[in-house]
Design an enzyme around this catalytic site. Structure first.
Site, PDB file in Angstrom:
ATOM      1  NE  ARG A 122      13.570 -25.752  22.146  1.00 17.08           N
ATOM      2  CZ  ARG A 122      12.632 -25.222  22.939  1.00 17.08           C
ATOM      3  NH1 ARG A 122      11.912 -25.993  23.717  1.00 17.08           N
ATOM      4  NH2 ARG A 122      12.416 -23.914  22.965  1.00 17.08           N
ATOM      5  CB  VAL A 130       7.823 -24.080  21.660  1.00 16.98           C
ATOM      6  CG1 VAL A 130       8.588 -25.239  22.290  1.00 16.98           C
ATOM      7  CG2 VAL A 130       6.821 -24.600  20.629  1.00 16.98           C
ATOM      8  CB  SER A 131       8.099 -22.767  27.453  1.00 19.79           C
ATOM      9  OG  SER A 131       6.720 -22.520  27.541  1.00 19.79           O
ATOM     10  CB  ALA A 132      13.039 -20.839  27.430  1.00 23.45           C
ATOM     11  CD  GLN A 167       9.720 -26.481  26.999  1.00 22.92           C
ATOM     12  OE1 GLN A 167      10.817 -26.725  26.501  1.00 22.92           O
ATOM     13  NE2 GLN A 167       8.606 -26.477  26.296  1.00 22.92           N
TER      14      GLN A 167
END
Ligand SMILES: C[S@@+](CC[C@H](N)C(=O)[O-])C[C@H]1O[C@@H](n2cnc3c(N)ncnc32)[C@H](O)[C@@H]1O
Length: 425
Positions: free
Chosen positions: A51, A83-85, A89
């Site tokens: 990530r 960028v989503s949590a 996701q």
């Protein structure tokens, strides 16, 4: 797609900082403990994708925290890309149930989620991700290349039309809040395909997993979520009513269902009526089906936010000097109901065992009746739907004959039926 060396993403050539591997393992363990990661394949994907390579320039601890990474904001500072949590996701990708060999479309590109999708679809899968913003697409492309996911296709386009050139898709995962469901999305799904989409419904956003059934979509699950808003042809302006110069706001799907701001301010000047439900919940308990249960019953459903904490909500009203304050159950987005003769919202107070008891505060000539109705509805949720799977949500083309439903919400492209029948215990 190539086999994935565990812990290094696809880029086995660049030695990895051992702290990144440790933080990634800790994040995955946390997501498993919280229930967001529910399957071994999802855990393997989270352990594999680096990530931090999708959050360049950020400290490793930030990249591997369970939080959103903002990528771009508009000129008012409102986020337009992120960028989503990781937890949301994981939840959405579990909803998508991606199988090896699947053909996938992601709408909204941060890079990281597309890489997770590539892991889940390996071997033999195919991932396309599309973003309306060329800067975001370029950033996603660079991050994907850097982490070894050069085979993920990145395109720039308004996803209102889908991406027909690579259809059909076994799964479409939308990672931006959608108010409507354009026909291209259903049309580009394989006959047994699944669409996972953060759908806005009566002011609430739920990640709904829809299975395609002909030209209709039928929900399998719905989970609470929050996303940046759709841009382009599918953009839908927020419907918000501001009270007392902006101290309070009410959020609704359609402001036509609400009285005017002046009328609600008037109602709030009346004394407060309080009713309690005997329904007690843990603060961390997922009670995300309750707002939709209330929204199904009350045409004047909306969500109350105190924008300026401590400010009197309405001059001379509860919250003003010497009067009872507004005490909504949540800091923002508390379920509320507005009619011409009463305004009510969900409230709560802590009980000694650590739970909160749900209640209703109401104002106006019909306050008692509306508070009683809210309490009855909270009780029926507790009896029939608490811990249940929630309603079945069906989307059909807007020009189909209107179906019978507990709640019917008509959008531009689809009509959405919400049905609680059959869900009773
Ligand atoms: C939350 S971000 C995507 C997160 C990403 N999937 C990730 O890896 O975490 C939402 C993105 O949707 C994009 N977007 C908004 N409206 C769109 C549209 N109509 N078509 C395609 N992309 C859109 C925004 O530019 C933004 O980058």
């Amino acid at each position: 797609m190539a086999a994935v060396p565990s812990g290094t993403g696809r880029d086995a050539a660049t030695p990895e900082d051992p702290r990144a591997a440790r933080l990634r393992a800790a994040l995955t363990d946390q997501l498993i403990a919280e229930g967001a990661v529910a399957t071994p394949r999802m855990a393997a994907a989270f352990r594999a994708v680096p990530r931090h390579r999708f959050a360049p320039g950020l400290p490793l601890e930030v990249a591997y925290a369970n939080q959103v990474v903002f990528v771009k904001r508009d000129r008012h500072g409102v986020p337009t890309s992120s960028v989503s949590a990781p937890d949301i996701q994981a939840i959405m990708l579990e909803q998508a149930d991606i199988r090896p060999g699947a053909r996938l479309l992601e709408i909204g590109s941060g890079g990281y989620n597309a890489a997770l999708m590539a892991e889940l679809a390996a071997p033999g899968g195919e991932v396309t991700t599309v973003d309306i913003d060329p800067d975001v697409a370029d950033r996603a492309r660079a991050c994907l290349d850097d982490a070894g996911y050069a085979d993920v296709r990145v395109l720039t386009a308004d996803a209102e039309g889908g991406v027909p050139e690579h259809a059909p898709y076994d799964r479409i995962v939308v990672t931006v809040e959608a108010w409507d469901l354009p026909p291209a999305w259903t049309g580009q799904l394989a006959p047994d395909g699944r669409l996972v989409v953060p759908l806005r419904l009566r002011g609430l956003t739920r990640s709904v997993a829809f299975d395609r059934v002909g030209d209709r979509l039928v929900s399998r699950s719905a989970r609470m979520c929050g996303f940046v808003k759709m841009q382009g042809a599918g953009r839908h302006a927020d419907q918000e009513l501001f009270l007392n110069g902006g101290d309070l706001s009410l959020d609704a799907d359609d402001l036509h269902t609400l009285p005017t701001a002046a009328r609600i301010e008037d109602l709030l000047r009346a004394p407060r009526v309080a009713r309690w439900s005997d329904v007690r919940v843990w603060r961390w308990e997922p009670w995300d089906t309750l707002p939709l249960w209330l929204a199904t019953a009350f045409p004047g459903y909306c969500q109350l936010t105190i924008e300026v904490p401590g400010a009197p909500a309405v001059p001379g009203a509860p919250g003003g000097p010497g009067s009872e304050p507004l005490e909504p159950a949540l800091r923002s987005g508390t379920p509320a109901v507005a009619t011409e003769s009463a305004f009510a919202y969900l409230t709560a107070y802590p009980v000694p065992d650590g739970r909160i008891e749900l209640g209703a505060h109401a104002f106006g000539p019909a306050a008692e009746a509306l508070a009683d109705e809210l309490i009855a509805r909270i009780s029926s949720w507790d009896r029939d739907h608490r811990n249940g799977p929630g309603p079945v949500i069906t989307a059909s083309p807007a020009d189909d004959p209107a179906p019978q439903a507990d709640l019917l919400v008509v959008k531009k492209h689809v009509q959405i039926a919400v049905d609680w029948v059959g869900e009773r215990r």
